[in-house]
Design an enzyme around this catalytic site. Structure first.
Site, PDB file in Angstrom:
ATOM      1  CG  ASP A 135      -1.943   1.138   1.220  1.00 22.45           C
ATOM      2  OD1 ASP A 135      -2.364   1.567   0.131  1.00 22.45           O
ATOM      3  OD2 ASP A 135      -2.321   1.624   2.307  1.00 22.45           O
ATOM      4  CB  SER A 136       0.157   4.798  -0.554  1.00 23.61           C
ATOM      5  OG  SER A 136      -1.010   4.869   0.254  1.00 23.61           O
ATOM      6  CE1 TYR A 152       1.995   5.091  -4.109  1.00 19.00           C
ATOM      7  CE2 TYR A 152       0.689   3.291  -5.011  1.00 19.00           C
ATOM      8  CZ  TYR A 152       1.924   3.829  -4.675  1.00 19.00           C
ATOM      9  OH  TYR A 152       3.063   3.114  -4.915  1.00 19.00           O
ATOM     10  N   GLY A 153      -3.740   8.577  -3.679  1.00 16.71           N
ATOM     11  CA  GLY A 153      -5.022   9.106  -4.157  1.00 16.71           C
ATOM     12  C   GLY A 153      -4.916  10.412  -4.921  1.00 16.71           C
ATOM     13  CB  CYS A 163      -3.376   0.388  -2.485  1.00 20.73           C
ATOM     14  SG  CYS A 163      -3.511   2.123  -2.938  1.00 20.73           S
ATOM     15  CG  ASN A 164      -9.806   0.193  -2.791  1.00 21.06           C
ATOM     16  OD1 ASN A 164     -10.697  -0.528  -3.203  1.00 21.06           O
ATOM     17  ND2 ASN A 164      -9.415   0.159  -1.532  1.00 21.06           N
ATOM     18  CB  CYS A 175      -9.804   4.253   0.684  1.00 12.77           C
ATOM     19  SG  CYS A 175      -8.159   4.681   1.317  1.00 12.77           S
ATOM     20  CB  THR A 176      -6.849  -0.520   2.181  1.00 15.32           C
ATOM     21  OG1 THR A 176      -5.784   0.341   1.726  1.00 15.32           O
ATOM     22  CG2 THR A 176      -7.241  -1.492   1.091  1.00 15.32           C
ATOM     23  CG  HIS A 177      -5.350   4.660   4.510  1.00 17.67           C
ATOM     24  ND1 HIS A 177      -4.769   4.253   3.333  1.00 17.67           N
ATOM     25  CD2 HIS A 177      -4.334   5.138   5.282  1.00 17.67           C
ATOM     26  CE1 HIS A 177      -3.465   4.487   3.387  1.00 17.67           C
ATOM     27  NE2 HIS A 177      -3.168   5.020   4.553  1.00 17.67           N
TER      28      HIS A 177
HETATM   29  N1  DGL Z   1      -4.980   2.923   0.896  1.00 12.07           N
HETATM   30  C1  DGL Z   1      -5.090   3.480  -0.405  1.00 12.07           C
HETATM   31  C2  DGL Z   1      -6.373   2.992  -1.099  1.00 12.07           C
HETATM   32  O1  DGL Z   1      -6.917   1.968  -0.797  1.00 12.07           O
HETATM   33  C3  DGL Z   1      -5.017   4.965  -0.590  1.00 12.07           C
HETATM   34  C4  DGL Z   1      -4.189   5.821   0.250  1.00 12.07           C
HETATM   35  C5  DGL Z   1      -3.546   6.980  -0.472  1.00 12.07           C
HETATM   36  O2  DGL Z   1      -4.219   7.853  -1.035  1.00 12.07           O
HETATM   37  O3  DGL Z   1      -2.315   6.961  -0.467  1.00 12.07           O
HETATM   38  O4  DGL Z   1      -6.846   3.646  -1.997  1.00 12.07           O
END
Ligand code: DGL
Length: 282
Positions: free
Chosen positions: A21-22, A53-54, A85-86, A196-198
């Protein structure tokens, strides 16, 4: 899946599951994988060099993937890669699969199960701005939820709230309320996709604002199930090979850039069994 079969996976496959993930969002996927495969060895890579990443362009993410994954494969020799990570999976899955023979599992918004679950036909989609704008997400919506009313919220602020929480900081409920306001104003929403996995890491706080009658749906369990299936297939394929390295190794956590205040995040990582935390330069 019976317990002895799960044991068998970990004792047959010496190599680890690489979770990517990021930042720390992939920990929500780790939680589900560990529940399903308690004896697996995990290597977690947080590409904080490019976090978040978003907000990255699609081109920047694909370019990064083409450098990163061959290097990670050479370094860790994982049995399977989970892009937890989506924002990444919705743009780079095909590209990564083209450059490796290792099975790659992606995480994409759980729109199909949410559409099936909703009784009111009003559902929310919470994801990063990147994931919300992807063609991949649009096609999931038109395939599985075209007749439903969907309220989409692209929020990169929620990602930082989850990152802060993992560092022991309180979630700012005023900020969360502002971000969730389109859902709070909407009528009759009964299901919200955490795309989003967060976000599962702050699901308690999201529930607190939206109310306990709302069902929050994410892809964690489905990804853990898929990981188990892939490992079983690999175990069957390798069944005739002798394995002398089947001892379970400790979990490893790597950042791609030294994070500020690394000590703050260590208790959170230790609570998930990541005792070794280091930085790799990729
Ligand atoms: N955890 C990431 C996801 O599922 C995104 C986090 C980010 O924006 O870096 O999209």
């Amino acid at each position: 899946m019976c317990y002895s079969l799960r044991m068998n996976i970990s004792t047959t496959i010496a190599n680890s599951i690489l979770i990517f993930d990021s930042g720390i969002g992939g920990i929500s996927i780790v939680d589900e994988i560990v529940q399903r495969l308690p004896h697996s060895t995990l290597v977690y890579v947080a590409d904080n060099k490019l976090y978040p990443y978003g907000t990255q362009t699609e081109e920047a993410l694909v370019t990064r993937a083409l450098t990163l994954f061959p290097a990670l494969e050479a370094r860790y020799c994982p049995a399977v890669i989970v892009i937890a990570c989506n924002s990444a999976s919705t743009i780079m899955l095909d590209e990564v699969r083209k450059i490796t023979h290792i099975p790659v599992i992606g995480v994409v918004p759980a729109i199909k199960p949410a559409a099936r679950h909703s009784k009111s036909g009003n559902i929310g989609l919470l994801a990063t701005k990147g994931t919300i704008s992807r063609q991949y997400t649009e096609s999931l919506i038109s395939q599985f939820a075209s007749t439903l009313n969907m309220i989409k919220i692209g929020s990169d602020v929620l990602v930082s709230l989850a990152e802060n929480k993992s560092r022991g900081l309180p979630v700012d409920m005023n900020i969360l309320e502002r971000e969730l306001s389109p859902l709070l104003d909407a009528k009759n929403v009964d299901t919200v996709v955490l795309g989003c996995t967060h976000f599962p890491l702050i699901s308690q706080e999201i529930h607190q604002l939206l109310g306990s009658h709302i069902t929050l749906i994410d892809s964690g369990k489905a990804v853990a199930r898929r990981t188990e299936e892939v490992l079983l297939t690999l175990a069957e394929t390798n069944a005739s090979q002798k394995n002398h390295d089947a001892e379970k190794a400790p979990h490893t956590f790597a950042f791609t850039a030294c994070p500020p205040n690394i000590e703050q995040i260590k208790p959170f990582l230790r609570s998930r069994g990541f005792r070794q935390v280091h930085t790799i330069n990729i």
